[in-house]
Design a protein around this motif. Structure first.
Motif, PDB file in Angstrom:
ATOM      1  N   ARG A 145       0.826  -1.209   0.000  1.00  0.00           N
ATOM      2  CA  ARG A 145       0.000   0.000   0.000  1.00  0.00           C
ATOM      3  C   ARG A 145       0.865   1.266   0.000  1.00  0.00           C
ATOM      4  O   ARG A 145       0.501   2.277  -0.603  1.00  0.00           O
ATOM      5  CB  ARG A 145      -0.962  -0.012   1.190  1.00  0.00           C
ATOM      6  CG  ARG A 145      -2.107  -1.006   1.007  1.00  0.00           C
ATOM      7  CD  ARG A 145      -3.181  -0.869   2.048  1.00  0.00           C
ATOM      8  NE  ARG A 145      -2.792  -1.498   3.297  1.00  0.00           N
ATOM      9  CZ  ARG A 145      -2.721  -0.881   4.451  1.00  0.00           C
ATOM     10  NH1 ARG A 145      -2.972   0.414   4.532  1.00  0.00           N
ATOM     11  NH2 ARG A 145      -2.379  -1.532   5.541  1.00  0.00           N
ATOM     12  N   ALA A 146       2.003   1.204   0.681  1.00  0.00           N
ATOM     13  CA  ALA A 146       2.920   2.342   0.657  1.00  0.00           C
ATOM     14  C   ALA A 146       3.481   2.559  -0.748  1.00  0.00           C
ATOM     15  O   ALA A 146       3.695   3.699  -1.174  1.00  0.00           O
ATOM     16  CB  ALA A 146       4.053   2.118   1.656  1.00  0.00           C
ATOM     17  N   ILE A 147       3.697   1.471  -1.473  1.00  0.00           N
ATOM     18  CA  ILE A 147       4.166   1.570  -2.859  1.00  0.00           C
ATOM     19  C   ILE A 147       3.065   2.147  -3.746  1.00  0.00           C
ATOM     20  O   ILE A 147       3.307   3.038  -4.568  1.00  0.00           O
ATOM     21  CB  ILE A 147       4.612   0.186  -3.374  1.00  0.00           C
ATOM     22  CG1 ILE A 147       5.862  -0.284  -2.629  1.00  0.00           C
ATOM     23  CG2 ILE A 147       4.867   0.229  -4.878  1.00  0.00           C
ATOM     24  CD1 ILE A 147       6.240  -1.724  -2.910  1.00  0.00           C
ATOM     25  N   GLU A 148       1.844   1.654  -3.555  1.00  0.00           N
ATOM     26  CA  GLU A 148       0.718   2.105  -4.383  1.00  0.00           C
ATOM     27  C   GLU A 148       0.437   3.598  -4.212  1.00  0.00           C
ATOM     28  O   GLU A 148       0.042   4.273  -5.171  1.00  0.00           O
ATOM     29  CB  GLU A 148      -0.531   1.293  -4.039  1.00  0.00           C
ATOM     30  CG  GLU A 148      -0.457  -0.158  -4.498  1.00  0.00           C
ATOM     31  CD  GLU A 148      -1.591  -1.001  -3.941  1.00  0.00           C
ATOM     32  OE1 GLU A 148      -2.467  -0.430  -3.241  1.00  0.00           O
ATOM     33  OE2 GLU A 148      -1.614  -2.219  -4.203  1.00  0.00           O
ATOM     34  N   MET A 149       0.640   4.119  -3.026  1.00  0.00           N
ATOM     35  CA  MET A 149       0.394   5.539  -2.796  1.00  0.00           C
ATOM     36  C   MET A 149       1.590   6.409  -3.213  1.00  0.00           C
ATOM     37  O   MET A 149       1.565   7.627  -3.077  1.00  0.00           O
ATOM     38  CB  MET A 149       0.042   5.808  -1.334  1.00  0.00           C
ATOM     39  CG  MET A 149       1.166   5.622  -0.347  1.00  0.00           C
ATOM     40  SD  MET A 149       0.679   5.958   1.375  1.00  0.00           S
ATOM     41  CE  MET A 149       0.474   7.751   1.335  1.00  0.00           C
TER      42      MET A 149
END
Length: 208
Positions: A145-149
């Motif tokens: 999720r940190a990558i996606e954001m």
């Protein structure tokens, strides 16, 4: 053997669990006998076997208790839906700090990583692997999720980093319990900043 009243059974069970958790944490599975536990709990072996049919069953209960502590302080927040992934990563390090303040681990828990390789203890090793797999998946989802954001760039290291974080969490709990709270916070802060320096695209170091 006559059955004790419910409150006495609860007291006996708690005494067994507390003494076993402490002894297994300090000396491991092979380093503790049923006699050691019954003596520490001031009970007969028969009273202990009334509640647990074997040392393996008692160790498994203690191992699950340890896992529940890690979940409570570290991984439950990570699994919470909607948690900001950056805050979630920081919560891993904050959770370690809180875990270290729990008196249950005050005498050590290194023994829980000393499960012998034998047919009798295969179920114990499987439980440990299952816990680590669940925890790794929780960390992986958080990092994803940190990558996606757009906050983290792990390249192709997502799976390796997820496993590495679990290894770091398990490793640092053992020596850090001897440090003062300020020293613990300093050490964990350095680890957190190292992670963010390596992978955080924003260039902003978190306050820890």
């Amino acid at each position: 053997m006559a059955r004790k009243p419910a409150h006495e059974q609860f007291d006996t069970l708690k005494a067994i669990q507390d003494c076993a958790f402490d002894l297994f944490g300090r000396y491991g599975f092979d380093g503790v006998s049923i006699g050691d536990i019954s003596a520490a709990a001031k009970l007969s072996k028969g009273a202990l076997y009334w509640h647990y049919p074997s040392k393996e069953a008692l160790y498994l209960a203690c191992l699950k208790r340890l896992h529940s502590l890690f979940d409570h302080y570290i991984f439950d927040t990570v699994r919470t839906q909607g948690v900001d992934p950056v805050e979630g990563v920081l919560s891993l390090f904050n959770g370690i700090s809180k875990l270290l303040q729990d008196p249950l681990i005050g005498n050590g828990i290194a023994g829980y990583w000393l499960i012998p390789d034998s047919p009798e203890t295969a179920g114990l090793a499987a439980e440990q692997r299952s816990f680590e797999a669940r925890s790794t998946l929780a960390v992986r989802d958080l990092l994803s999720r940190a990558i996606e954001m757009g906050r983290f760039d792990l390249g192709g290291d997502l799976d390796d980093m997820s496993r590495a974080i679990i290894s770091i969490i398990e490793a640092v709990v053992l020596p850090l319990r001897h440090q003062t709270p300020d020293e613990v916070r300093g050490t964990l802060g350095a680890l957190a900043r190292t992670l963010f320096r390596a992978y955080d695209k924003s260039g902003m170091l978190p306050q820890f």
